[in-house]
Design a protein around this motif. Structure first.
Motif, PDB file in Angstrom:
ATOM      1  N   UNK A   6      45.877  36.315  38.563  1.00 28.61           N
ATOM      2  CA  UNK A   6      45.010  37.481  38.729  1.00 28.61           C
ATOM      3  C   UNK A   6      45.843  38.549  39.417  1.00 28.61           C
ATOM      4  N   UNK A   7      45.869  39.751  38.857  1.00 29.29           N
ATOM      5  CA  UNK A   7      46.681  40.830  39.410  1.00 29.29           C
ATOM      6  C   UNK A   7      45.775  42.014  39.709  1.00 29.29           C
ATOM      7  N   UNK A   8      45.861  42.509  40.926  1.00 22.80           N
ATOM      8  CA  UNK A   8      45.062  43.677  41.278  1.00 22.80           C
ATOM      9  C   UNK A   8      45.434  44.195  42.646  1.00 22.80           C
ATOM     10  N   UNK A   9      45.142  45.461  42.861  1.00 17.60           N
ATOM     11  CA  UNK A   9      45.359  46.071  44.167  1.00 17.60           C
ATOM     12  C   UNK A   9      44.467  45.398  45.202  1.00 17.60           C
ATOM     13  N   UNK A  10      44.734  45.624  46.490  1.00 13.73           N
ATOM     14  CA  UNK A  10      43.819  45.105  47.505  1.00 13.73           C
ATOM     15  C   UNK A  10      42.385  45.571  47.220  1.00 13.73           C
ATOM     16  N   UNK A  11      41.438  44.705  47.511  1.00 13.98           N
ATOM     17  CA  UNK A  11      40.007  44.990  47.364  1.00 13.98           C
ATOM     18  C   UNK A  11      39.550  45.106  45.909  1.00 13.98           C
ATOM     19  N   UNK A  12      40.211  44.385  45.005  1.00 13.64           N
ATOM     20  CA  UNK A  12      39.739  44.337  43.616  1.00 13.64           C
ATOM     21  C   UNK A  12      39.141  42.972  43.284  1.00 13.64           C
ATOM     22  N   UNK A  13      38.768  42.221  44.323  1.00 14.93           N
ATOM     23  CA  UNK A  13      38.059  40.944  44.186  1.00 14.93           C
ATOM     24  C   UNK A  13      38.914  39.787  43.665  1.00 14.93           C
ATOM     25  N   UNK A  75      48.381  38.185  42.609  1.00 11.95           N
ATOM     26  CA  UNK A  75      49.465  39.089  42.995  1.00 11.95           C
ATOM     27  C   UNK A  75      48.939  40.514  43.112  1.00 11.95           C
ATOM     28  N   UNK A  76      49.598  41.293  43.938  1.00 12.79           N
ATOM     29  CA  UNK A  76      49.405  42.739  43.922  1.00 12.79           C
ATOM     30  C   UNK A  76      50.273  43.293  42.795  1.00 12.79           C
ATOM     31  N   UNK A 125      40.319  43.946  33.209  1.00 12.56           N
ATOM     32  CA  UNK A 125      38.937  44.133  33.643  1.00 12.56           C
ATOM     33  C   UNK A 125      38.871  45.400  34.502  1.00 12.56           C
ATOM     34  N   UNK A 126      38.814  46.581  33.878  1.00 11.61           N
ATOM     35  CA  UNK A 126      38.864  47.827  34.640  1.00 11.61           C
ATOM     36  C   UNK A 126      37.636  48.064  35.514  1.00 11.61           C
ATOM     37  N   UNK A 127      36.496  47.518  35.137  1.00 10.25           N
ATOM     38  CA  UNK A 127      35.268  47.776  35.903  1.00 10.25           C
ATOM     39  C   UNK A 127      34.843  46.578  36.736  1.00 10.25           C
ATOM     40  N   UNK A 128      35.821  45.801  37.194  1.00 10.98           N
ATOM     41  CA  UNK A 128      35.518  44.578  37.951  1.00 10.98           C
ATOM     42  C   UNK A 128      34.688  44.869  39.208  1.00 10.98           C
TER      43      UNK A 128
END
Length: 147
Positions: A6-13, A75-76, A125-128
């Motif tokens: 799972x890859x996303x900035x902080x606070x993307x669940x 990961x970030x 998943x842009x609208x997570x």
């Protein structure tokens, strides 16, 4: 090693979704099942590797100790702001793991980040943040082929 990330900035669940998918609070071995009914052991780790300041080598050793052939982690997209060489961006982590023989089977990019990770199958998943967490988890289970 077969990896799911799972890859996303902080606070993307990321951690919340990882916990929904695996039942793991921080890091542990979990019994999982594919949509076809095949059972497997999964090593799951909730915190993003850069956030927990975990190098590629340290993560490889940690996963090897689990004796699992599949791993779920997060990961970030970008490197850690205090030491980009020790804790690089997501692409650098994934490429290093691939060089070590890992297969990056599935990747999920959370939020609107344009990153395209080197994985066999990628979902965005842009609208997570705008949907219930169980809806996002259901989409990821389907993407990963898990029950």
């Amino acid at each position: 090693m077969e990896a799911h990330v799972l890859i996303g900035n902080p606070n993307t669940r990321k951690s919340t979704l990882l916990r929904c998918l695996s039942g793991c609070f921080n890091r542990s071995v979990r019994d999982m099942e594919t949509a076809q009914g095949d059972k497997f052991k999964l090593y799951a780790r909730a915190s993003a590797l850069q956030e927990s300041r975990t190098t590629v080598a340290a993560f490889q050793e940690e996963v090897a100790r689990s004796r699992c052939q599949q791993v779920l982690f997060s990961l970030w997209p970008g490197a850690h702001p205090h030491d980009a060489q020790a804790w690089p961006d997501a692409i650098a982590y994934l490429e290093a793991l691939q060089r070590a023989g890992w297969v990056i089977r599935h990747a999920a990019v959370l939020g609107a980040h344009p990153l395209r990770p080197p994985a066999q199958s990628v979902v965005t998943l842009p609208s997570v943040l705008d949907q219930p967490i169980n809806a996002s988890a259901a989409l990821l289970r389907q993407h990963f082929g898990w029950k």
